[in-house]
Design an enzyme around this catalytic site. Structure first.
Site, mmCIF file in Angstrom:
data_model
loop_
_atom_site.group_PDB
_atom_site.id
_atom_site.type_symbol
_atom_site.label_atom_id
_atom_site.label_comp_id
_atom_site.label_asym_id
_atom_site.label_seq_id
_atom_site.Cartn_x
_atom_site.Cartn_y
_atom_site.Cartn_z
ATOM 1 N N ASN A 15 0.859 -1.180 0.000
ATOM 2 C CA ASN A 15 0.000 0.000 0.000
ATOM 3 C C ASN A 15 0.900 1.237 0.000
ATOM 4 O OD1 ASN A 15 -1.785 2.046 0.626
ATOM 5 N ND2 ASN A 15 -2.925 0.818 2.112
ATOM 6 N N ARG A 107 -2.478 -1.834 -3.575
ATOM 7 C CA ARG A 107 -3.515 -0.804 -3.611
ATOM 8 C C ARG A 107 -3.063 0.227 -4.637
ATOM 9 N NH1 ARG A 107 -4.584 3.899 0.714
ATOM 10 N NH2 ARG A 107 -6.294 4.870 -0.403
ATOM 11 N N HIS A 195 -11.107 5.996 -1.987
ATOM 12 C CA HIS A 195 -11.338 5.187 -0.774
ATOM 13 C C HIS A 195 -12.235 3.988 -1.100
ATOM 14 C CE1 HIS A 195 -10.853 8.957 1.999
ATOM 15 N NE2 HIS A 195 -9.722 8.272 1.980
ATOM 16 N N HIS A 222 -16.461 7.277 5.537
ATOM 17 C CA HIS A 222 -15.042 7.002 5.799
ATOM 18 C C HIS A 222 -14.438 8.310 6.294
ATOM 19 C CE1 HIS A 222 -11.032 5.093 4.883
ATOM 20 N NE2 HIS A 222 -10.715 6.366 4.985
ATOM 21 N N GLY A 224 -11.339 9.690 8.020
ATOM 22 C CA GLY A 224 -9.962 9.618 8.527
ATOM 23 C C GLY A 224 -9.324 10.977 8.313
ATOM 24 N N ASN A 225 -8.016 11.034 8.043
ATOM 25 C CA ASN A 225 -7.424 12.305 7.641
ATOM 26 C C ASN A 225 -8.037 12.754 6.328
ATOM 27 O OD1 ASN A 225 -5.543 13.030 9.674
ATOM 28 N ND2 ASN A 225 -4.343 11.239 9.069
ATOM 29 N N ARG A 255 -7.398 19.000 3.997
ATOM 30 C CA ARG A 255 -7.999 19.340 2.691
ATOM 31 C C ARG A 255 -9.307 20.089 2.899
ATOM 32 N NH1 ARG A 255 -7.909 13.429 0.261
ATOM 33 N NH2 ARG A 255 -5.986 12.912 1.347
ATOM 34 N N ASP A 297 -5.416 17.100 13.348
ATOM 35 C CA ASP A 297 -5.796 15.915 14.108
ATOM 36 C C ASP A 297 -7.004 16.258 14.976
ATOM 37 O OD1 ASP A 297 -5.902 13.958 16.240
ATOM 38 O OD2 ASP A 297 -3.884 13.339 15.626
ATOM 39 N N LEU A 298 -8.099 15.543 14.765
ATOM 40 C CA LEU A 298 -9.332 15.870 15.475
ATOM 41 C C LEU A 298 -9.150 15.834 16.986
ATOM 42 C CD1 LEU A 298 -12.408 16.437 15.259
ATOM 43 C CD2 LEU A 298 -12.725 13.988 15.537
ATOM 44 N N ARG A 299 -8.316 14.903 17.478
ATOM 45 C CA ARG A 299 -8.139 14.812 18.934
ATOM 46 C C ARG A 299 -7.545 16.103 19.493
ATOM 47 N NH1 ARG A 299 -5.197 9.148 18.279
ATOM 48 N NH2 ARG A 299 -4.525 10.374 16.500
ATOM 49 N N GLY A 345 -10.223 6.395 11.146
ATOM 50 C CA GLY A 345 -9.779 6.945 12.433
ATOM 51 C C GLY A 345 -10.867 7.663 13.226
ATOM 52 N N GLU A 348 -14.327 5.419 13.491
ATOM 53 C CA GLU A 348 -14.254 4.264 14.396
ATOM 54 C C GLU A 348 -14.071 4.675 15.852
ATOM 55 O OE1 GLU A 348 -11.268 1.431 13.007
ATOM 56 O OE2 GLU A 348 -11.843 1.856 10.946
ATOM 57 N N GLU A 398 -8.880 -2.488 4.688
ATOM 58 C CA GLU A 398 -8.542 -2.383 3.260
ATOM 59 C C GLU A 398 -7.560 -3.482 2.838
ATOM 60 O OE1 GLU A 398 -7.791 1.764 4.254
ATOM 61 O OE2 GLU A 398 -8.509 2.274 2.255
HETATM 62 P P1 ADP Z 1 -5.669 8.207 7.370
HETATM 63 O O1 ADP Z 1 -6.671 8.835 6.451
HETATM 64 O O2 ADP Z 1 -4.357 8.931 7.393
HETATM 65 O O3 ADP Z 1 -5.555 6.705 7.272
HETATM 66 P P2 ADP Z 1 -6.936 7.667 9.933
HETATM 67 O O4 ADP Z 1 -8.017 6.797 9.394
HETATM 68 O O5 ADP Z 1 -5.886 7.048 10.783
HETATM 69 O O6 ADP Z 1 -6.256 8.548 8.816
HETATM 70 O O7 ADP Z 1 -7.653 8.825 10.791
HETATM 71 C C1 ADP Z 1 -6.939 9.851 11.402
HETATM 72 C C2 ADP Z 1 -7.909 10.740 12.165
HETATM 73 O O8 ADP Z 1 -8.574 9.939 13.146
HETATM 74 C C3 ADP Z 1 -7.237 11.892 12.918
HETATM 75 O O9 ADP Z 1 -7.989 13.084 12.743
HETATM 76 C C4 ADP Z 1 -7.344 11.455 14.360
HETATM 77 O O10 ADP Z 1 -7.478 12.553 15.229
HETATM 78 C C5 ADP Z 1 -8.637 10.677 14.355
HETATM 79 N N1 ADP Z 1 -8.711 9.799 15.513
HETATM 80 C C6 ADP Z 1 -8.003 8.676 15.765
HETATM 81 N N2 ADP Z 1 -8.331 8.191 16.981
HETATM 82 C C7 ADP Z 1 -9.256 9.030 17.499
HETATM 83 C C8 ADP Z 1 -9.983 9.083 18.730
HETATM 84 N N3 ADP Z 1 -9.818 8.171 19.673
HETATM 85 N N4 ADP Z 1 -10.856 10.097 18.900
HETATM 86 C C9 ADP Z 1 -11.018 11.047 17.957
HETATM 87 N N5 ADP Z 1 -10.379 11.046 16.787
HETATM 88 C C10 ADP Z 1 -9.512 10.058 16.569
#
Ligand code: ADP
Length: 410
Positions: A15, A107, A195, A222, A224-225, A255, A297-299, A345, A348, A398
């Site tokens: 990947n 991929r 995706h 989906h 994630g980032n 983005r 990063d959402l966290r 991310g 989930e 994936e």
């Molecule tokens: P990528 O698209 O790079 O594969 P991921 O699917 O790993 O990304 O998602 C990354 C995002 O998921 C980040 O914004 C991160 O803050 C968020 N994330 C991961 N764990 C948590 C969590 N426990 N609570 C809130 N957001 C989370």
């Protein structure tokens, strides 16, 4: 060195992203395809960009061995060799010899409109991946590099290309064509969607979890980032939020997602932005990072909100507003909804985002069970028992989907 754990088919998944190469080796039994995803025997990753001029490599094995090393990144072939050799030599060795690997699945980000499913790699397929590099200049060349590295090291082994765009190849023309002059469409400027491997896995897993009802109308989120939605009716994708590039649709980590194209014209005219500057702004400096000024990063954004940062709060409000509006935009095409699915991310791991996204769908009767929502073990239905619409949190797989496609094409 440990003996080969399993005499069945060994499948290597590759990947390659713009800045990383993630790989995993799976050992499948020879008789039937496993009902549940297996853990990989070995995993390897290259980070090409974290340190300038240096490739950072990491290997881990199922039995807990871990190695990290660095190499000059200039000689990419040597770095790829080092990654692959760690499967059959050294401390992370899990197989006797390179030829124990039976197949390799890649991929591939862009398969144009041409590839509607995964295919065995042939010279024609390689030429098509090279051709679609004009639409995915950061990703397709990296995917090709993986294919040629395998050819150089493992010779004439069966290789499979699994396209991110393939699941969306069923989009009807109305969801494919942009309302710009038709010659653009003829030149390949159309909606492709991305995706796809994750959306396909989640749609299939959702059908399985819900007992394969019919009709089954799903919105898969989906998040994630990168982030995208798909509308899936009875396993067939009928709409998605990403388009010609992964920039369309939802607000993401860095983005922008969809914005008024007039903004681009304005910035070009008034601020003399060129293509590279626009690219950087829209892909790397926007989204959660751009609005919050804190992080992609959402966290981290949520921590800033807890500390009273109003701009971070605004970023989350924009994120949720856009998420809900895009979910809403898919409903009329589906004509109803049996379930909404959250993955990746954020999907989930962030119960608050799931709850907030579903809040706008209460008029459909969708009701989230707050207790199930926060418990969120893998692959769970988080709706209340009486909710007519289900809500699922699914761990996307994936790599396992790539393994499955290899198995079917073996
Ligand atoms: P990528 O698209 O790079 O594969 P991921 O699917 O790993 O990304 O998602 C990354 C995002 O998921 C980040 O914004 C991160 O803050 C968020 N994330 C991961 N764990 C948590 C969590 N426990 N609570 C809130 N957001 C989370």
């Amino acid at each position: 060195m440990p003996p080969a754990a399993n005499p069945g088919l060994k499948i290597l998944v590759m990947n390659a992203g713009s800045s990383s190469q993630k790989s995993a080796l799976y050992a499948l039994p020879s008789d039937a395809f496993p009902a549940k995803p297996l853990e990989p025997l070995w995993e390897g990753a290259i980070d090409w960009t974290h340190q300038e001029g240096v490739a950072e490599l990491k290997f881990t094995t199922q039995d807990g061995k871990k190695i990290k090393q660095t190499m000059p990144s200039g000689d990419r072939t040597a770095v790829m060799n080092c990654l692959l050799e760690s499967i059959w030599s050294g401390e992370t060795q899990v197989i006797d010899k390179a030829t124990d690997i039976g197949m390799v699945g890649h991929r591939v980000v862009h398969g144009g409109g041409q590839y509607q499913e995964s295919v065995r790699v042939t010279p024609e397929v390689q030429a098509a991946i090279a051709d679609y590099s004009r639409f995915a200049p950061l990703h397709n060349p990296a995917n090709l590099e993986g294919i040629t590295a395998i050819e150089a090291i493992l010779g004439d082994i069966p290789q499979v290309a699994v396209f991110d765009t393939a699941f969306h190849s069923t989009l009807p023309p109305a969801a494919t064509v942009y309302p710009i002059p038709y010659p653009c469409y003829e030149a390949g400027i159309r909606r492709y969607g991305f995706h796809g491997t994750s959306h396909r896995y989640c749609a299939q897993r959702a059908a399985e979890l819900l007992g394969n009802p019919s009709p089954l109308r799903l919105i898969v989120c989906h998040l994630g980032n990168g982030a995208s939605l798909s509308a899936v009716r009875d396993g067939v994708c009928i709409d998605t939020t990403m388009g010609f590039t992964p920039l369309e649709g939802l607000m993401m980590g860095t983005r922008s997602g969809s914005i008024d194209p007039g903004i681009l014209i304005h910035l070009m005219r008034q601020e003399k932005f060129d293509a590279d500057r626009l690219d950087r702004m829209l892909n790397k400096e926007s989204g959660l990072l751009g609005v919050s000024g804190v992080s992609s990063d959402l966290r981290v954004v949520m921590e800033a909100i807890a500390e009273g940062n109003d701009q971070a709060k605004l970023a989350l409000e924009v994120y949720l507003h856009r998420l809900r509006s895009h979910i809403g935009s898919l409903l009329p095409s589906l004509g109803g909804l049996e379930a909404i699915v959250f993955t990746a991310g954020i999907g989930e791991n962030a119960p608050d985002i799931r709850a907030a996204a579903c809040k706008g769908l209460e008029f459909l009767g969708l009701e989230i069970d707050p207790e199930k929502n926060v418990r969120s073990p893998e692959d769970i239905d988080i709706a209340t028992d009486h909710s007519p619409v289900r809500a699922l949190a699914i761990h996307t797989q994936e790599d396992w989907m790539i393994v499955r496609d290899c198995w079917h094409l073996r």
